[in-house]
Design an enzyme around this catalytic site. Structure first.
Site, PDB file in Angstrom:
ATOM      1  N   THR A  14       0.835  -1.216   0.000  1.00 41.44           N
ATOM      2  CA  THR A  14       0.000   0.000   0.000  1.00 41.44           C
ATOM      3  C   THR A  14       0.859   1.252   0.000  1.00 41.44           C
ATOM      4  O   THR A  14       0.476   2.282  -0.564  1.00 41.44           O
ATOM      5  CB  THR A  14      -0.966   0.034   1.196  1.00 41.44           C
ATOM      6  OG1 THR A  14      -0.246   0.139   2.421  1.00 41.44           O
ATOM      7  CG2 THR A  14      -1.882  -1.177   1.188  1.00 41.44           C
ATOM      8  N   ASN A  15       2.029   1.222   0.617  1.00 39.37           N
ATOM      9  CA  ASN A  15       2.940   2.379   0.525  1.00 39.37           C
ATOM     10  C   ASN A  15       3.423   2.546  -0.915  1.00 39.37           C
ATOM     11  O   ASN A  15       3.512   3.672  -1.415  1.00 39.37           O
ATOM     12  CB  ASN A  15       4.128   2.219   1.478  1.00 39.37           C
ATOM     13  CG  ASN A  15       3.812   2.691   2.888  1.00 39.37           C
ATOM     14  OD1 ASN A  15       3.734   3.874   3.149  1.00 39.37           O
ATOM     15  ND2 ASN A  15       3.594   1.750   3.781  1.00 39.37           N
ATOM     16  N   ARG A  66      23.096 -13.678   2.215  1.00 36.81           N
ATOM     17  CA  ARG A  66      22.324 -12.423   2.089  1.00 36.81           C
ATOM     18  C   ARG A  66      22.984 -11.448   1.117  1.00 36.81           C
ATOM     19  O   ARG A  66      22.333 -10.797   0.304  1.00 36.81           O
ATOM     20  CB  ARG A  66      22.213 -11.801   3.491  1.00 36.81           C
ATOM     21  CG  ARG A  66      21.184 -10.710   3.664  1.00 36.81           C
ATOM     22  CD  ARG A  66      21.300 -10.141   5.075  1.00 36.81           C
ATOM     23  NE  ARG A  66      20.954 -11.113   6.079  1.00 36.81           N
ATOM     24  CZ  ARG A  66      19.723 -11.198   6.622  1.00 36.81           C
ATOM     25  NH1 ARG A  66      18.762 -10.387   6.206  1.00 36.81           N
ATOM     26  NH2 ARG A  66      19.444 -12.084   7.538  1.00 36.81           N
ATOM     27  N   MET A  91      11.016  -6.822   4.388  1.00 36.53           N
ATOM     28  CA  MET A  91      11.305  -7.477   5.656  1.00 36.53           C
ATOM     29  C   MET A  91      12.637  -8.223   5.657  1.00 36.53           C
ATOM     30  O   MET A  91      12.744  -9.343   6.133  1.00 36.53           O
ATOM     31  CB  MET A  91      10.155  -8.417   6.029  1.00 36.53           C
ATOM     32  CG  MET A  91       8.800  -7.739   6.049  1.00 36.53           C
ATOM     33  SD  MET A  91       8.806  -6.239   7.060  1.00 36.53           S
ATOM     34  CE  MET A  91       8.545  -6.943   8.653  1.00 36.53           C
ATOM     35  N   ILE A  93      16.848  -7.524   6.569  1.00 35.17           N
ATOM     36  CA  ILE A  93      17.877  -6.624   7.082  1.00 35.17           C
ATOM     37  C   ILE A  93      18.960  -6.472   6.014  1.00 35.17           C
ATOM     38  O   ILE A  93      19.444  -7.460   5.471  1.00 35.17           O
ATOM     39  CB  ILE A  93      18.458  -7.160   8.399  1.00 35.17           C
ATOM     40  CG1 ILE A  93      17.363  -7.168   9.473  1.00 35.17           C
ATOM     41  CG2 ILE A  93      19.644  -6.311   8.848  1.00 35.17           C
ATOM     42  CD1 ILE A  93      17.752  -7.818  10.765  1.00 35.17           C
ATOM     43  N   LEU A  94      19.296  -5.233   5.686  1.00 31.49           N
ATOM     44  CA  LEU A  94      20.281  -4.952   4.643  1.00 31.49           C
ATOM     45  C   LEU A  94      21.687  -4.906   5.230  1.00 31.49           C
ATOM     46  O   LEU A  94      21.896  -4.396   6.337  1.00 31.49           O
ATOM     47  CB  LEU A  94      19.962  -3.623   3.961  1.00 31.49           C
ATOM     48  CG  LEU A  94      18.632  -3.592   3.193  1.00 31.49           C
ATOM     49  CD1 LEU A  94      18.317  -2.174   2.755  1.00 31.49           C
ATOM     50  CD2 LEU A  94      18.650  -4.532   2.007  1.00 31.49           C
ATOM     51  N   ASN A 108      13.338   4.189   4.816  1.00 42.31           N
ATOM     52  CA  ASN A 108      12.426   3.155   5.297  1.00 42.31           C
ATOM     53  C   ASN A 108      11.265   3.807   6.031  1.00 42.31           C
ATOM     54  O   ASN A 108      11.422   4.869   6.629  1.00 42.31           O
ATOM     55  CB  ASN A 108      13.146   2.186   6.229  1.00 42.31           C
ATOM     56  CG  ASN A 108      12.225   1.077   6.730  1.00 42.31           C
ATOM     57  OD1 ASN A 108      11.520   0.452   5.953  1.00 42.31           O
ATOM     58  ND2 ASN A 108      12.224   0.860   8.039  1.00 42.31           N
ATOM     59  N   HIS A 110       8.566   2.956   9.070  1.00 40.33           N
ATOM     60  CA  HIS A 110       8.387   2.023  10.185  1.00 40.33           C
ATOM     61  C   HIS A 110       7.127   2.419  10.951  1.00 40.33           C
ATOM     62  O   HIS A 110       6.925   3.614  11.211  1.00 40.33           O
ATOM     63  CB  HIS A 110       9.615   2.034  11.103  1.00 40.33           C
ATOM     64  CG  HIS A 110       9.525   1.058  12.225  1.00 40.33           C
ATOM     65  ND1 HIS A 110       9.734  -0.301  12.060  1.00 40.33           N
ATOM     66  CD2 HIS A 110       9.199   1.239  13.531  1.00 40.33           C
ATOM     67  CE1 HIS A 110       9.558  -0.900  13.234  1.00 40.33           C
ATOM     68  NE2 HIS A 110       9.232  -0.004  14.133  1.00 40.33           N
ATOM     69  N   GLU A 175       1.330   6.793   7.291  1.00 41.91           N
ATOM     70  CA  GLU A 175       2.534   6.344   6.579  1.00 41.91           C
ATOM     71  C   GLU A 175       2.520   6.831   5.133  1.00 41.91           C
ATOM     72  O   GLU A 175       3.508   7.365   4.619  1.00 41.91           O
ATOM     73  CB  GLU A 175       2.616   4.816   6.581  1.00 41.91           C
ATOM     74  CG  GLU A 175       2.915   4.198   7.917  1.00 41.91           C
ATOM     75  CD  GLU A 175       3.086   2.700   7.809  1.00 41.91           C
ATOM     76  OE1 GLU A 175       3.629   2.235   6.793  1.00 41.91           O
ATOM     77  OE2 GLU A 175       2.687   1.988   8.746  1.00 41.91           O
TER      78      GLU A 175
HETATM   79  N1  LIG Z   1      20.322  -2.467   7.792  1.00 43.25           N
HETATM   80  C1  LIG Z   1      19.000  -2.242   7.894  1.00 43.25           C
HETATM   81  N2  LIG Z   1      18.133  -3.022   7.225  1.00 43.25           N
HETATM   82  C2  LIG Z   1      16.789  -2.784   7.329  1.00 43.25           C
HETATM   83  C3  LIG Z   1      16.297  -1.756   8.161  1.00 43.25           C
HETATM   84  C4  LIG Z   1      17.252  -0.937   8.851  1.00 43.25           C
HETATM   85  O1  LIG Z   1      16.873   0.020   9.563  1.00 43.25           O
HETATM   86  N3  LIG Z   1      18.589  -1.206   8.698  1.00 43.25           N
HETATM   87  N4  LIG Z   1      14.911  -1.571   8.313  1.00 43.25           N
HETATM   88  C5  LIG Z   1      14.153  -2.786   8.027  1.00 43.25           C
HETATM   89  C6  LIG Z   1      12.683  -2.775   8.125  1.00 43.25           C
HETATM   90  N5  LIG Z   1      12.347  -3.476   9.346  1.00 43.25           N
HETATM   91  C7  LIG Z   1      11.588  -2.737  10.212  1.00 43.25           C
HETATM   92  O2  LIG Z   1      11.208  -1.582   9.900  1.00 43.25           O
HETATM   93  C8  LIG Z   1      12.760  -4.812   9.623  1.00 43.25           C
HETATM   94  C9  LIG Z   1      12.571  -5.781   8.642  1.00 43.25           C
HETATM   95  C10 LIG Z   1      12.986  -7.092   8.879  1.00 43.25           C
HETATM   96  C11 LIG Z   1      13.565  -7.462  10.086  1.00 43.25           C
HETATM   97  C12 LIG Z   1      14.027  -8.879  10.268  1.00 43.25           C
HETATM   98  O3  LIG Z   1      14.346  -9.302  11.376  1.00 43.25           O
HETATM   99  N6  LIG Z   1      14.067  -9.637   9.142  1.00 43.25           N
HETATM  100  C13 LIG Z   1      14.628 -11.045   9.154  1.00 43.25           C
HETATM  101  C14 LIG Z   1      13.922 -11.970   8.156  1.00 43.25           C
HETATM  102  C15 LIG Z   1      12.440 -11.928   8.292  1.00 43.25           C
HETATM  103  C16 LIG Z   1      11.822 -12.831   7.213  1.00 43.25           C
HETATM  104  O4  LIG Z   1      12.560 -13.697   6.678  1.00 43.25           O
HETATM  105  O5  LIG Z   1      10.643 -12.652   6.915  1.00 43.25           O
HETATM  106  C17 LIG Z   1      16.059 -11.004   8.632  1.00 43.25           C
HETATM  107  O6  LIG Z   1      16.320 -10.159   7.709  1.00 43.25           O
HETATM  108  O7  LIG Z   1      16.815 -11.867   9.080  1.00 43.25           O
HETATM  109  C18 LIG Z   1      13.742  -6.483  11.079  1.00 43.25           C
HETATM  110  C19 LIG Z   1      13.346  -5.159  10.850  1.00 43.25           C
HETATM  111  C20 LIG Z   1      14.517  -3.288   6.649  1.00 43.25           C
HETATM  112  N7  LIG Z   1      15.909  -3.572   6.638  1.00 43.25           N
HETATM  113  N1  LIG Z   2       9.641  -3.308  10.237  1.00 41.24           N
HETATM  114  C1  LIG Z   2       9.138  -2.919   8.959  1.00 41.24           C
HETATM  115  C2  LIG Z   2       7.634  -2.774   8.992  1.00 41.24           C
HETATM  116  O1  LIG Z   2       6.960  -3.248   9.895  1.00 41.24           O
HETATM  117  N2  LIG Z   2       7.121  -2.099   7.957  1.00 41.24           N
HETATM  118  C3  LIG Z   2       5.686  -1.924   7.852  1.00 41.24           C
HETATM  119  O2  LIG Z   2       5.151  -2.901   6.966  1.00 41.24           O
HETATM  120  C4  LIG Z   2       3.932  -2.378   6.427  1.00 41.24           C
HETATM  121  C5  LIG Z   2       3.980  -2.536   4.926  1.00 41.24           C
HETATM  122  O3  LIG Z   2       2.724  -2.174   4.424  1.00 41.24           O
HETATM  123  P1  LIG Z   2       2.534  -2.084   2.830  1.00 41.24           P
HETATM  124  O4  LIG Z   2       3.142  -3.338   2.244  1.00 41.24           O
HETATM  125  O5  LIG Z   2       1.044  -2.000   2.679  1.00 41.24           O
HETATM  126  O6  LIG Z   2       3.237  -0.833   2.356  1.00 41.24           O
HETATM  127  C6  LIG Z   2       3.874  -0.886   6.802  1.00 41.24           C
HETATM  128  O7  LIG Z   2       3.001  -0.687   7.894  1.00 41.24           O
HETATM  129  C7  LIG Z   2       5.301  -0.598   7.224  1.00 41.24           C
HETATM  130  O8  LIG Z   2       5.394   0.452   8.170  1.00 41.24           O
END
Ligand SMILES: Nc1nc2c(c(=O)[nH]1)N[C@@H](CN(C=O)c1ccc(C(=O)N[C@@H](CCC(=O)O)C(=O)O)cc1)CN2
Ligand SMILES: NCC(=O)N[C@@H]1O[C@H](COP(=O)([O-])[O-])[C@@H](O)[C@H]1O
Length: 214
Positions: A14-15, A66, A91, A93-94, A108, A110, A175
């Protein structure tokens, strides 16, 4: 030339849809150049296809690590001349491999008022903690998860009868607004990083353009 956005998503999108709609209206003076997802069934793919935007599924499980998956994503973004990367429910982590390729050019969204409730399930965390207000945050992405320099935030009230779903929907409305506002500020060159603080410079001239966030 309009700022070229690369959107990374994992789910509903949706974003992404808000960015597509706003760029097509001409409110957001950018274009979504490409969409990359890490989940094959992500609805974000269909949203991109419907808008005629190239979309790619990168299967992390098909790569040895990764970093290799990120190199694939980087090659796609470079091929589409992406200038700003927008994580929209992405979802994963970069790692520094990706972040060094797009230094200070990854945003991002959040669903909480960071630094409160980082990570996954922020809406549920807020409900379970019993806060009266939560919200959403747009931030630059760095190696620390959900700890990058904050660009914009919006406050959202929590209702006594809220569920995770009802609260998530109320946060999403904000958002969609602040993410577009943050990207517009970026493309106008009005964001300045000062250490971990983000300074927003005033408009050089006021334009009656699009609705601002309420
Ligand atoms: N280096 C960064 N990478 C990401 C960030 C960030 O701030 N720094 N923001 C996230 C978004 N996010 C929350 O907003 C978030 C997304 C995913 C995870 C996480 O633990 N992911 C797992 C895998 C989950 C899965 O397989 O479905 C992982 O990557 O091991 C935590 C926070 C986006 N990336
Ligand atoms: N930690 C990351 C996280 O929780 N992100 C959240 O995932 C949803 C994605 O919605 P969308 O796919 O409809 O844009 C949004 O609410 C965003 O803030």
């Amino acid at each position: 030339m309009k700022l070229r956005l690369g959107v990374l998503a994992s789910g509903r999108g949706t974003n992404l849809q808000a960015m597509i709609d706003s760029t097509k209206r001409g409110d957001l003076e950018a274009q979504v150049a490409v969409v990359v997802v890490d989940q094959p069934e992500a609805q974000a793919r269909e949203r991109a296809r419907q808008a005629g935007i190239p979309e790619f599924f990168v299967d992390y499980g098909a790569f040895p690590d990764r970093e290799s998956a990120e190199r694939r994503i980087i090659s796609i973004l470079e091929r589409h001349e992406v200038e700003l990367v927008c994580l929209a429910g992405f979802m994963r982590i970069l790692t520094p491999v990706f972040l060094n390729a797009y230094k200070n050019r990854v945003m991002n969204i959040h669903p909480s008022l960071l630094p409160a409730f980082p990570g996954i399930g922020a809406q549920r965390q807020a409900l379970e903690h019993g806060v009266r207000y939560t919200g959403c945050t747009v931030h630059f992405v760095d190696q620390a998860v959900d700890a990058g320099p904050i660009i914009m935030q919006a406050v959202v009230p929590v209702h006594h009868d809220d569920t995770v779903e009802s609260l998530s929907e109320r946060i999403l409305e904000q958002e969609h607004c602040i993410y577009l506002e943050a990207i517009q500020l970026y493309l106008e060159g009005r964001l300045e990083l000062e250490g971990r603080r983000v300074r927003i410079h005033p408009e050089k001239f006021t334009r009656s353009r699009r609705d601002r966030c309420p």
